[in-house]
Write a protein that holds these residues in place. Structure first.
Motif, short mmCIF file in Angstrom:
data_model
loop_
_atom_site.label_atom_id
_atom_site.label_comp_id
_atom_site.label_asym_id
_atom_site.label_seq_id
_atom_site.Cartn_x
_atom_site.Cartn_y
_atom_site.Cartn_z
N TYR A 1 -32.34 -2.29 25.55
CA TYR A 1 -33.13 -3.41 26.00
C TYR A 1 -32.70 -4.39 26.80
O TYR A 1 -31.50 -4.86 26.76
CB TYR A 1 -33.70 -4.08 24.68
CG TYR A 1 -34.03 -3.26 23.34
CD1 TYR A 1 -32.94 -2.82 22.74
CD2 TYR A 1 -35.39 -2.49 23.15
CE1 TYR A 1 -33.28 -2.06 21.55
CE2 TYR A 1 -35.64 -1.97 21.94
CZ TYR A 1 -34.47 -1.80 21.23
OH TYR A 1 -34.86 -0.90 20.08
N TYR B 1 -33.57 -8.27 27.75
CA TYR B 1 -34.52 -9.58 27.51
C TYR B 1 -34.01 -10.58 28.56
O TYR B 1 -32.91 -10.68 28.89
CB TYR B 1 -34.15 -9.99 26.07
CG TYR B 1 -34.64 -9.14 25.07
CD1 TYR B 1 -34.15 -8.00 24.33
CD2 TYR B 1 -36.03 -9.56 24.62
CE1 TYR B 1 -34.92 -7.52 23.47
CE2 TYR B 1 -36.75 -8.77 23.58
CZ TYR B 1 -36.12 -7.73 22.90
OH TYR B 1 -36.71 -7.08 21.96
N LEU C 1 -36.81 -15.08 23.63
CA LEU C 1 -36.50 -13.86 24.50
C LEU C 1 -37.90 -13.25 24.82
O LEU C 1 -38.67 -12.91 24.08
CB LEU C 1 -35.55 -13.09 23.75
CG LEU C 1 -34.33 -13.69 23.74
CD1 LEU C 1 -33.98 -14.70 22.70
CD2 LEU C 1 -33.15 -12.53 23.25
N PHE D 1 -30.15 -11.10 28.35
CA PHE D 1 -29.29 -10.27 27.00
C PHE D 1 -29.84 -9.09 27.26
O PHE D 1 -31.04 -8.52 27.28
CB PHE D 1 -29.89 -11.15 26.03
CG PHE D 1 -29.40 -12.40 25.76
CD1 PHE D 1 -29.89 -13.63 25.87
CD2 PHE D 1 -28.00 -12.52 25.08
CE1 PHE D 1 -29.56 -14.67 25.66
CE2 PHE D 1 -27.50 -13.81 24.93
CZ PHE D 1 -28.13 -14.93 25.13
N VAL E 1 -36.02 -2.91 14.12
CA VAL E 1 -35.41 -4.40 14.55
C VAL E 1 -34.39 -4.75 13.84
O VAL E 1 -33.54 -5.46 14.54
CB VAL E 1 -36.89 -5.08 14.36
CG1 VAL E 1 -36.50 -6.65 14.53
CG2 VAL E 1 -38.01 -4.91 15.28
N TYR F 1 -30.69 -4.04 15.80
CA TYR F 1 -30.43 -4.73 17.01
C TYR F 1 -29.18 -5.26 17.02
O TYR F 1 -28.89 -5.99 16.21
CB TYR F 1 -31.42 -5.66 17.57
CG TYR F 1 -32.81 -5.11 18.07
CD1 TYR F 1 -33.32 -4.24 17.60
CD2 TYR F 1 -33.50 -5.92 19.10
CE1 TYR F 1 -34.74 -3.55 17.98
CE2 TYR F 1 -34.75 -5.34 19.57
CZ TYR F 1 -35.28 -4.26 19.03
OH TYR F 1 -36.34 -3.88 19.52
N PHE G 1 -27.04 -7.43 20.19
CA PHE G 1 -27.14 -8.09 21.38
C PHE G 1 -25.76 -8.41 22.03
O PHE G 1 -24.73 -8.49 21.04
CB PHE G 1 -27.91 -9.45 21.26
CG PHE G 1 -29.47 -9.32 21.02
CD1 PHE G 1 -29.72 -9.31 19.64
CD2 PHE G 1 -30.07 -9.45 21.92
CE1 PHE G 1 -31.15 -9.15 19.70
CE2 PHE G 1 -31.43 -9.64 21.72
CZ PHE G 1 -32.06 -9.45 20.40
N GLY G 2 -25.86 -8.33 23.27
CA GLY G 2 -24.52 -8.51 23.74
C GLY G 2 -24.63 -10.09 24.15
O GLY G 2 -25.27 -10.75 23.65
N SER G 3 -23.54 -10.70 24.68
CA SER G 3 -23.33 -11.91 24.77
C SER G 3 -23.94 -12.90 26.02
O SER G 3 -24.02 -13.92 26.09
CB SER G 3 -21.61 -12.48 25.02
OG SER G 3 -21.13 -11.97 23.86
#
Lengths: 113, 115
Positions: free
Chosen positions: A33, A35, A43, A90, A99, A102, A104-106
Motif C-alpha cells: 500500500y 498512503y 492517512l 508511507f 488490517v 500491516y 509500515f515503513g518509516s
C-alpha cells in the motif's frame, strides 16, 4: 529482517519535476500500500497492490502512478509534481490484507516548491 | 469526507494521569477498530484493536471502550508515561479487518506526557 524500507527519507522537488519513491519489503507479503499523511489529517490510501502485476486505486490516486513487477517492490511515481503533493508518504505491506497485519515503513517526507 | 472523526487534536497529560482520545464514525458497516501509535520519524504501528461484539478491550495500560449504539470508541491510557508521547490514530475497517481498500484513519492526536 528489515521489514518495509522506504527511500529516500527526505526530498525537495520543484514544481513539474518527477520522481519515484521506492518501497521494498522482505517479508514475502502479497499486499502492499501507499498512503499519504498531511498535517492534521489521517492517512489516505493512494494505491494498493494485492500481488505482483496487480494494482488498484485507493482514495486519492490523482497525480500518482504505481507498478508491481515483483513481490518485494512497489514504487510510487509522481510525474508532474505539484505543491498539493507536499506530504509524508508511507508504504505498508501485509500478508493477506488483514488490517492487523500491516507493517509500515518509516516514511518519505516530500516537499514540492 | 472524513469517515472517522477524532478528538482532541492534541493532549497534554501529567505523568501518571489518564489520557483519553475519542473517535466517532457514521458507517455502520465498520466492524474492526484499530488504534495506531506513531513516534516521530516512524510509521504507524498497531497498538490495540477491537471488534464491535465487545464493549471493552484491555491490553496492559491501554484500554479501548466501544459504544456501538453511539458509534463511538475511545482509547484510554492509564498511568501515562513520558514514553507514551506520540501521535495516536484511530481507524475503522469493514469486512472484519480484511481487504486492501478498507482502512480509514482518524486525523490523529498528538499526546505529550509531562514528567
Amino acid at each position: 529482517n528489515a521489514g518495509v524500507t522506504q527511500t529516500p527519507k527526505f526530498r525537495i522537488l520543484k514544481i513539474g519535476q518527477s520522481m519515484t519513491l521506492q518501497c521494498t519489503q522482505d517479508m514475502n507479503h502479497n499486499y502492499m500500500y501507499w498512503y499519504r499523511q498531511d498535517p492534521g489529517m489521517g492517512l489516505k490510501l493512494i494505491y494498493y497492490s494485492v500481488g505482483a502485476g496487480i494494482t488498484d486505486k485507493g482514495e486519492v490516486p490523482n497525480g500518482y502512478n504505481v507498478s508491481r513487477s515483483t513481490t518485494e517492490d512497489f514504487p510510487l511515481r509522481l510525474e508532474l509534481a505539484a505543491p498539493s503533493q507536499t506530504s509524508v508518504y508511507f508504504c505498508a505491506s501485509s500478508y493477506s490484507g488483514t488490517v492487523s497485519g500491516y507493517t509500515f515503513g518509516s516514511g518519505t517526507r516530500l516537499t514540492v516548491v | 469526507q472524513q469517515q472517522v472523526k477524532q478528538s482532541p487534536q492534541s493532549l497534554i497529560v501529567q505523568k501518571g494521569g489518564i489520557s483519553i482520545i475519542n473517535c466517532a464514525y457514521e458507517n455502520t458497516a465498520f466492524d474492526y477498530f484499530p488504534w495506531y501509535q506513531q513516534f516521530p520519524g516512524k510509521g504507524p504501528a498497531l497498538l490495540i484493536a477491537i471488534r464491535p461484539d465487545v464493549s471493552e478491550k484491555k491490553e496492559g495500560r491501554f484500554t479501548i471502550s466501544f459504544n456501538k449504539s453511539a458509534k463511538q470508541f475511545s482509547l484510554h491510557i492509564m498511568d501515562s508515561q513520558p514514553g507514551d508521547s506520540a501521535t495516536y490514530f484511530c481507524a475503522a475497517s469493514k469486512g472484519g479487518g480484511t481487504g486492501a481498500n478498507n482502512l480509514f484513519f482518524g486525523t490523529g492526536t498528538r499526546l505529550t506526557v509531562i514528567p
